[in-house]
Write a protein that holds these residues in place. Sequence first.
Motif, PDB file in Angstrom:
ATOM      1  N   SER A  47       0.929  -1.098   0.097  1.00  0.00           N
ATOM      2  CA  SER A  47      -0.115  -0.168   0.034  1.00  0.00           C
ATOM      3  C   SER A  47       0.807   1.115  -0.104  1.00  0.00           C
ATOM      4  O   SER A  47       2.035   1.117   0.552  1.00  0.00           O
ATOM      5  CB  SER A  47      -1.018   0.021   1.311  1.00  0.00           C
ATOM      6  OG  SER A  47      -1.782  -0.865   1.150  1.00  0.00           O
ATOM      7  N   THR A  48       0.383   2.354  -0.672  1.00  0.00           N
ATOM      8  CA  THR A  48       1.224   3.584  -0.548  1.00  0.00           C
ATOM      9  C   THR A  48       0.462   4.598  -0.080  1.00  0.00           C
ATOM     10  O   THR A  48       0.773   5.921   0.033  1.00  0.00           O
ATOM     11  CB  THR A  48       1.408   3.984  -2.203  1.00  0.00           C
ATOM     12  OG1 THR A  48       0.098   4.130  -3.017  1.00  0.00           O
ATOM     13  CG2 THR A  48       2.019   3.130  -2.926  1.00  0.00           C
ATOM     14  N   ASP A  49      -0.797   4.405   0.397  1.00  0.00           N
ATOM     15  CA  ASP A  49      -1.391   5.486   1.426  1.00  0.00           C
ATOM     16  C   ASP A  49      -1.168   5.139   2.826  1.00  0.00           C
ATOM     17  O   ASP A  49      -0.330   4.846   3.265  1.00  0.00           O
ATOM     18  CB  ASP A  49      -3.080   5.401   1.046  1.00  0.00           C
ATOM     19  CG  ASP A  49      -3.594   4.097   1.312  1.00  0.00           C
ATOM     20  OD1 ASP A  49      -3.144   3.313   2.023  1.00  0.00           O
ATOM     21  OD2 ASP A  49      -4.863   3.974   1.368  1.00  0.00           O
ATOM     22  N   GLU A  50      -2.077   5.486   3.561  1.00  0.00           N
ATOM     23  CA  GLU A  50      -1.944   5.473   5.116  1.00  0.00           C
ATOM     24  C   GLU A  50      -2.298   4.154   5.745  1.00  0.00           C
ATOM     25  O   GLU A  50      -2.399   3.873   6.932  1.00  0.00           O
ATOM     26  CB  GLU A  50      -2.790   6.827   5.772  1.00  0.00           C
ATOM     27  CG  GLU A  50      -2.343   7.990   5.480  1.00  0.00           C
ATOM     28  CD  GLU A  50      -3.002   8.346   4.251  1.00  0.00           C
ATOM     29  OE1 GLU A  50      -4.036   7.946   3.625  1.00  0.00           O
ATOM     30  OE2 GLU A  50      -2.230   9.549   3.666  1.00  0.00           O
ATOM     31  N   THR A  51      -2.600   3.074   4.846  1.00  0.00           N
ATOM     32  CA  THR A  51      -3.021   1.823   5.254  1.00  0.00           C
ATOM     33  C   THR A  51      -1.984   1.271   6.317  1.00  0.00           C
ATOM     34  O   THR A  51      -2.606   0.836   7.410  1.00  0.00           O
ATOM     35  CB  THR A  51      -3.244   0.937   4.230  1.00  0.00           C
ATOM     36  OG1 THR A  51      -4.187   1.374   3.299  1.00  0.00           O
ATOM     37  CG2 THR A  51      -3.505  -0.644   4.655  1.00  0.00           C
ATOM     38  N   LEU A  52      -0.869   1.279   6.121  1.00  0.00           N
ATOM     39  CA  LEU A  52       0.222   0.750   7.114  1.00  0.00           C
ATOM     40  C   LEU A  52       0.253   1.389   8.264  1.00  0.00           C
ATOM     41  O   LEU A  52       0.508   0.756   9.327  1.00  0.00           O
ATOM     42  CB  LEU A  52       1.589   0.444   6.353  1.00  0.00           C
ATOM     43  CG  LEU A  52       1.598  -0.169   5.302  1.00  0.00           C
ATOM     44  CD1 LEU A  52       3.063  -0.015   4.450  1.00  0.00           C
ATOM     45  CD2 LEU A  52       1.338  -1.719   5.361  1.00  0.00           C
ATOM     46  N   ASP A  53       0.268   2.940   8.174  1.00  0.00           N
ATOM     47  CA  ASP A  53       0.090   3.578   9.633  1.00  0.00           C
ATOM     48  C   ASP A  53      -1.019   3.199  10.571  1.00  0.00           C
ATOM     49  O   ASP A  53      -0.896   3.072  11.760  1.00  0.00           O
ATOM     50  CB  ASP A  53       0.125   4.886   9.141  1.00  0.00           C
ATOM     51  CG  ASP A  53       1.390   5.537   8.444  1.00  0.00           C
ATOM     52  OD1 ASP A  53       2.348   4.763   8.621  1.00  0.00           O
ATOM     53  OD2 ASP A  53       1.191   6.585   7.844  1.00  0.00           O
ATOM     54  N   ILE A  54      -2.170   3.090   9.745  1.00  0.00           N
ATOM     55  CA  ILE A  54      -3.277   2.415  10.563  1.00  0.00           C
ATOM     56  C   ILE A  54      -3.263   1.091  11.151  1.00  0.00           C
ATOM     57  O   ILE A  54      -3.253   0.930  12.282  1.00  0.00           O
ATOM     58  CB  ILE A  54      -4.607   2.573   9.568  1.00  0.00           C
ATOM     59  CG1 ILE A  54      -4.708   3.992   9.393  1.00  0.00           C
ATOM     60  CG2 ILE A  54      -6.039   1.935  10.363  1.00  0.00           C
ATOM     61  CD1 ILE A  54      -6.047   4.188   8.101  1.00  0.00           C
ATOM     62  N   LEU A  55      -2.625   0.270  10.228  1.00  0.00           N
ATOM     63  CA  LEU A  55      -2.505  -1.094  10.824  1.00  0.00           C
ATOM     64  C   LEU A  55      -1.453  -1.193  12.185  1.00  0.00           C
ATOM     65  O   LEU A  55      -1.522  -1.932  12.749  1.00  0.00           O
ATOM     66  CB  LEU A  55      -1.865  -2.033   9.851  1.00  0.00           C
ATOM     67  CG  LEU A  55      -2.838  -2.238   8.773  1.00  0.00           C
ATOM     68  CD1 LEU A  55      -2.253  -2.917   7.352  1.00  0.00           C
ATOM     69  CD2 LEU A  55      -4.083  -3.300   9.031  1.00  0.00           C
ATOM     70  N   SER A  56      -0.471  -0.457  12.002  1.00  0.00           N
ATOM     71  CA  SER A  56       0.584  -0.242  13.017  1.00  0.00           C
ATOM     72  C   SER A  56      -0.073   0.151  14.509  1.00  0.00           C
ATOM     73  O   SER A  56       0.597   0.036  15.283  1.00  0.00           O
ATOM     74  CB  SER A  56       1.668   0.673  12.659  1.00  0.00           C
ATOM     75  OG  SER A  56       1.018   2.073  12.538  1.00  0.00           O
TER      76      SER A  56
END
Length: 263
Positions: A47-56
């Motif tokens: 993913s290149t949006d904020e998906t990974l930040d939310i998952l963290s």
Amino acid sequence: TLPTQTTDSMLATITPVILTYNEAANIGRTLQRLTWADRIVVIDSFSTDETLDILSGYPQVEVYQRSFDTHATQWNYGLSLVETPWVLSLDADYCLSDALVDEFTMLDPRGAVDCYSIPFQYCVFGKPLRGTILPPRAALFRRDRATYIDDGHTQLLQCSGKVASLKSPILHDDRKSLNRWLWAQDRYALLEVQKQLESPSEHLGWSDRIRRVPGLSAPIILVYCLILKGGILDGWAGWHYAFQRIVAELILSIRLIEMRSSQ
């Protein structure tokens, strides 16, 4: 209030598995309904949006990144990472209803059933609709009794064993932007057209046979969504859903004409 689990409960034996790619608009709501899970496996297609930040922000989430090739291989990779007896497979825009989680707690993890089919309730920006064209999906199953195969733009779960149905729904609440939705629908249409052109008619369901006639499915889906499924009683949300389905069918028809012409 979400239920708590004990070591003997069904919830303690379930690992949710989720596929993501640029799902910042949805994934937070999905995870908020999974706080009962000790471990959540997410397969992310970079993913290149904020998906990974939310998952963290969710300590029970384990993220594994893998380049997307097909839905079936992506899902089967996720299943290979599960350590519990049961799997709950979810798209990033699926939210569990309170009633469904309560229904999970009543199940026997050591019972005779190997797979549970779960109905859908479609939502438009959080507003549940009266009806949907989505059929129930086999989403809760024993890890060692199931595998995924590709089927057009999506995937099918093949489960060996007894299948039962649950009554409470998964809420399908996709809030991605229109541009992102159109991109996804075009991608899905290409896969569906390839399936239609490669499959004998006798192997296709009635809906796929209708789609083989460009333009025919769009007016049918309008009547189906608004009249047969009661969407006209849902106000603007019902019209929004009907228009989405019409556009999706028209994109498929355009791609079908293009591919037939190229052949």
